[in-house]
Design an enzyme around this catalytic site. Structure first.
Site, PDB file in Angstrom:
ATOM      1  CG  HIS A 157      37.861 106.329  33.132  1.00 53.89           C
ATOM      2  ND1 HIS A 157      38.510 105.130  33.223  1.00 53.89           N
ATOM      3  CD2 HIS A 157      37.502 106.465  31.826  1.00 53.89           C
ATOM      4  CE1 HIS A 157      38.566 104.554  32.030  1.00 53.89           C
ATOM      5  NE2 HIS A 157      37.963 105.337  31.165  1.00 53.89           N
ATOM      6  CE  LYS A 284      29.507 116.100  58.288  1.00 52.52           C
ATOM      7  NZ  LYS A 284      29.622 115.019  57.436  1.00 52.52           N
ATOM      8  CD  GLU A 291      26.599 107.770  54.422  1.00 51.79           C
ATOM      9  OE1 GLU A 291      27.807 107.800  54.642  1.00 51.79           O
ATOM     10  OE2 GLU A 291      25.771 108.404  55.099  1.00 51.79           O
TER      11      GLU A 291
END
Ligand code: ARG
Length: 460
Positions: A157, A284, A291
């Site tokens: 979970h 960043k 992705e």
């Protein structure tokens, strides 16, 4: 003007839109090598069987080699009036050797021709994928070995559950890929029958030797039913099914890399080679490749669904809808190849932040099950009662801002007097993973054994 290949009964040529919707050359030119291979096998057999005079067969074989050399040197020209790669190659052949070229298509239709070419292409593609997956598995094994002892939080979970090792986690992906390898191999074995010689749909009256062409093209034998042969695209669907499932596995690992590379997790730093910056936010370091692997898996599954939708309503035998089999299959193959290569590179070059992983594993009370198991084993409590006692220990640790192993013996005994000093042997994350020695468990010794078994070929 009407078509030079099939224009006998036509007075006028097709409209421009007809030509455009009909033409597959812009994408099926990718089959040129398979098309030439298939034609070489076909014409050798025609000569052998005396269906075409031996000197014409020899001239055609030479001419096909010339056409292939031209494609290799200059690319495949996109002449839409020639529809597809099959007609283009035959037209090129006629330019090279003259009228004898007209004998190549004896006892053959584009229907069995394209079914053969595409099978050869899918088979070649599977071989490429298997090679790429072997490299990916080697990368997983190498990193798993390096991190057989590295403790990380295991999740269910997405909540801290029990400590595991990073090596064990990476070997979970090895297992998924082993199943993918097995699926690709199954698909390859199942598709390895040759449709050539089924002709348009009914077979042919010429004395063809289908066993000879099948053998020449590396197939195990000829397909058994001519109608099925020209209307079957299961081989591509099997390939896409295996590809979609493989891409799904890559997507799950990609998702973990995206999560792990985030600041709150901080479990991994992707190398410069596998990250990108932001044009506005200088700090960043984005996991774009991961992705895109995650994204590509959707497109690969889309390719599978696309071909299923193309096929589901088609009566026997060939219908032109089937020409739509190739673009999604080609796209899925390209995306899968990129995805495997990208995940291999990311796995090889990732810096795993093992201190951070250990810290999170310790902070998450992930050895609570070990405490409960200890109370069962050493203090004789029923598991349900041990579970309850441990729950109180977790609550006490949480209140005190401590990890479980940081609670004093006094604090633990205040919860249950049956706890003694030996309990600290099981409260550390290292002790926890070391104790998980059941077959397939996360103990470092087991992880090393699993790696050795994999290297020894016990799994694919
Ligand atoms: N370009 C066609 C395809 O890819 C080749 C087969 C054409 N056959 C036909 N009967 N029109 O499906």
């Amino acid at each position: 003007s009407s078509n030079s290949m099939w224009g006998g009964r036509f007075a006028a040529g097709p409209s421009a839109v007809m030509r455009e919707i009909n033409a597959s050359l812009p994408f099926d030119k990718r089959l040129w090598q398979q098309d030439v291979r298939g034609s070489q096998a076909h014409v050798a057999m025609l000569g052998q069987q005396g269906i075409v005079p031996a000197d014409d067969a020899a001239a055609i074989a030479d001419g096909l080699a010339q056409v292939a050399a031209g494609y290799a040197a200059d690319g495949v020209p996109e002449d839409l009036s020639l529809e597809d790669i099959h007609m283009l190659t035959e037209a090129r052949l006629a330019e090279a050797i003259g009228p004898a070229a007209g004998r190549l298509h004896t006892a053959r239709s584009r229907n069995d021709q394209v079914a053969t070419d595409f099978r050869l292409w899918v088979r070649d593609s599977i071989d490429q994928v298997l090679e790429a997956l072997a490299g990916f598995q080697a990368a997983l094994l190498a990193r798993a070995e390096e991190h057989a002892d590295s403790v990380m939080p295991g999740f269910t979970h997405l909540q801290s559950a029990q400590p595991v090792t990073l090596g064990h986690h990476l070997m979970a992906y090895y297992e998924m890929i082993a199943r993918d390898v097995s699926r690709f191999r199954d698909a390859r074995a199942r598709m390895n029958l040759c449709p050539l010689g089924s002709a348009a749909l009914a077979g042919t009256g010429f004395p063809v030797d289908r066993h000879a062409t099948a053998a020449a093209l590396g197939f195990d034998g000829p397909t058994r039913n001519s109608l099925d042969s020209v209307s079957d695209r299961d081989f591509a669907l099997d390939y896409l099914t295996a590809a979609a499932q493989c891409a799904l596995h890559l997507s799950r690992l990609a998702e973990e890399f995206v999560l792990w590379a985030s600041q709150p997790f901080g479990f991994v730093a992707l190398s410069d080679a596998w990250s990108t910056g932001s044009s506005i936010m200088p700090q960043k370091r984005n996991p774009d490749a991961a992705e895109l692997v995650r994204g590509h898996s959707g497109r690969i599954t889309g390719a599978l669904v696309s071909l299923m939708m193309t096929m589901k309503g088609l009566p026997l035998a060939y219908s032109k809808d089937m020409q739509d089999d190739k673009p999604p299959t080609f796209e899925a193959h390209d995306l899968l190849g990129l995805s495997i290569a990208a995940m291999t590179g990311m796995v090889e070059s990732a810096s795993f932040r093992t201190q951070r992983m250990r810290q999170v594993a310790e902070a998450g009370f992930s050895t609570a099950t070990d405490l409960a198991d200890w109370l069962v084993r050493e203090a004789g409590l029923p598991f349900r009662e041990a579970h309850h006692v441990t729950g109180r220990a977790v609550a006490a640790a949480e209140d005190a801002g401590l990890a479980l192993h940081e609670l004093s013996l006094g604090q633990l005994q205040a919860i249950d007097q049956r706890i003694d000093g030996r309990v600290y042997d099981v409260l550390s994350v290292d002790a926890s993973v070391a104790s998980r020695t059941s077959f397939g468990g996360t103990a470092p010794a087991n992880v090393r054994a699993a790696i050795a078994a994999a290297r020894g070929g016990e799994t694919t």
